[in-house]
Design an enzyme around this catalytic site. Structure first.
Site, PDB file in Angstrom:
ATOM      1  N   CYS A   1      -4.957  -3.064   3.379  1.00 32.61           N
ATOM      2  CA  CYS A   1      -4.527  -2.774   4.747  1.00 32.61           C
ATOM      3  C   CYS A   1      -5.667  -2.820   5.770  1.00 32.61           C
ATOM      4  CB  CYS A   1      -3.764  -1.445   4.771  1.00 32.61           C
ATOM      5  SG  CYS A   1      -2.666  -1.285   6.215  1.00 32.61           S
TER       6      CYS A   1
ATOM      7  N   GLU B   1       0.836  -1.210   0.000  1.00 31.03           N
ATOM      8  CA  GLU B   1       0.000   0.000   0.000  1.00 31.03           C
ATOM      9  C   GLU B   1       0.876   1.268   0.000  1.00 31.03           C
ATOM     10  OE1 GLU B   1      -1.761   0.827   3.853  1.00 31.03           O
ATOM     11  OE2 GLU B   1      -3.507   1.788   2.942  1.00 31.03           O
TER      12      GLU B   1
ATOM     13  N   LYS C   1      -9.657   1.938  -1.885  1.00 35.63           N
ATOM     14  CA  LYS C   1      -9.780   1.387  -0.523  1.00 35.63           C
ATOM     15  C   LYS C   1     -11.100   1.830   0.127  1.00 35.63           C
ATOM     16  CE  LYS C   1      -7.003   1.315   3.781  1.00 35.63           C
ATOM     17  NZ  LYS C   1      -5.815   1.919   4.431  1.00 35.63           N
TER      18      LYS C   1
END
Ligand SMILES: NC(=O)CCC(=O)C(=O)O
Length: 265
Positions: A147, A41, A112
């Site tokens: 994440c 990321e 995300k």
């Protein structure tokens, strides 16, 4: 299937341009030894370098896209190029992952969904994605998450419902919560009977030491490989057919009960 997870170090004494050049070289080095290459990321800026999100943000088809598309085609690999701070001309910044085919074409982009930071950092600086993303490879179907998404099992259930067999999670996970990283990667693998390929960063940026310890877990929850704390390429070979076998032999996913009633009081 062979995968290489590039656990690149993100330290603020290196420029974004220099790290991008190194990332391209590391991807190219996987030519012939990997089918799928994964970067972490926000490896251009660092996931905790909040001030850099705005200054280093790029349009989707910016310098990182260009460099990674070329690297994927030169190496002849599927490339999950990790994520970039994306500047949407009509909206906010997004934490956007880019996936390229071996011909260098964009196969998918994933914004995300769960932003980290509660009332600061990414949670206030970036917009939230809304769409699940899966990508069909010849060997397996990837489901992607980023994440902090790892903490939200319903997202992964959604990916599995959409056909995912291999869950790819680029991250910038801090050392302070490393035990959660390993535990959650194993939990997502076991509960979804899927491979988990979770690629973090090494180094320290914005005063936050990174956990490293990228990990590959099989659909039975066994750790196939795990990196150490420093910069490293974690290479692993796995059999995607194991997913169908385990889902058939131990068909727990079929016993999911959706839409339960809330408690009466
Ligand atoms: N970049 C992130 O999403 C960090 C997530 C994290 O630190 C955690 O979930 O813990």
């Amino acid at each position: 299937m062979r995968a290489s997870l590039i656990q690149i170090a993100v330290n603020e004494d290196e420029s974004v341009v220099s790290r991008r050049v190194r990332a391209v070289d590391l991807v190219r080095e996987q030519s012939g030894s990997a089918d799928l290459v994964v970067l972490p990321e926000l490896w251009t800026t660092g996931a905790f370098a909040y001030e850099a999100f705005g200054t280093e943000a790029e349009p989707l088809e910016g310098p990182t896209y260009e460099a990674m598309a070329k690297a994927a085609s030169e190496a002849g690999v599927w490339l999950h190029a990790g994520s970039i701070p994306e500047r949407d001309p009509d909206g906010p910044l997004y934490n956007t992952s880019l996936l390229f085919s071996p011909s260098g074409d964009l196969a998918a982009a994933y914004r995300k969904i769960h932003r980290f930071g509660f009332d600061k950092g990414e949670a206030v600086l970036m917009g939230a994605g809304r769409e699940l993303v899966t990508v069909r490879l010849p060997q397996t179907t990837l489901g992607v998450a980023t994440c902090y998404d790892l903490r939200f099992p319903e997202l992964f259930r959604g990916l599995v419902g959409a056909g995912a067999e291999t869950l790819v999670v680029p991250a910038g996970w801090p050392e302070r919560r490393r035990s959660h990283w390993t535990l959650l990667a194993q939990a997502r693998a076991v509960e979804n009977q899927a491979f988990v390929l979770a690629c973090g960063t090494a180094g320290t940026h914005a005063g936050v030491p990174q956990a490293g310890h990228s990990i590959v877990v099989d659909p039975w929850g066994e750790v196939l490989a795990q990196a150490g704390p420093g910069e490293e390429v974690l290479s692993v070979e796995f059999d995607p057919a194991q997913v169908a076998k385990i889902r058939e032999q131990f068909p727990a996913l079929k016993d999911r009960v959706l839409g339960l009633e809330p408690p009466r009081r």
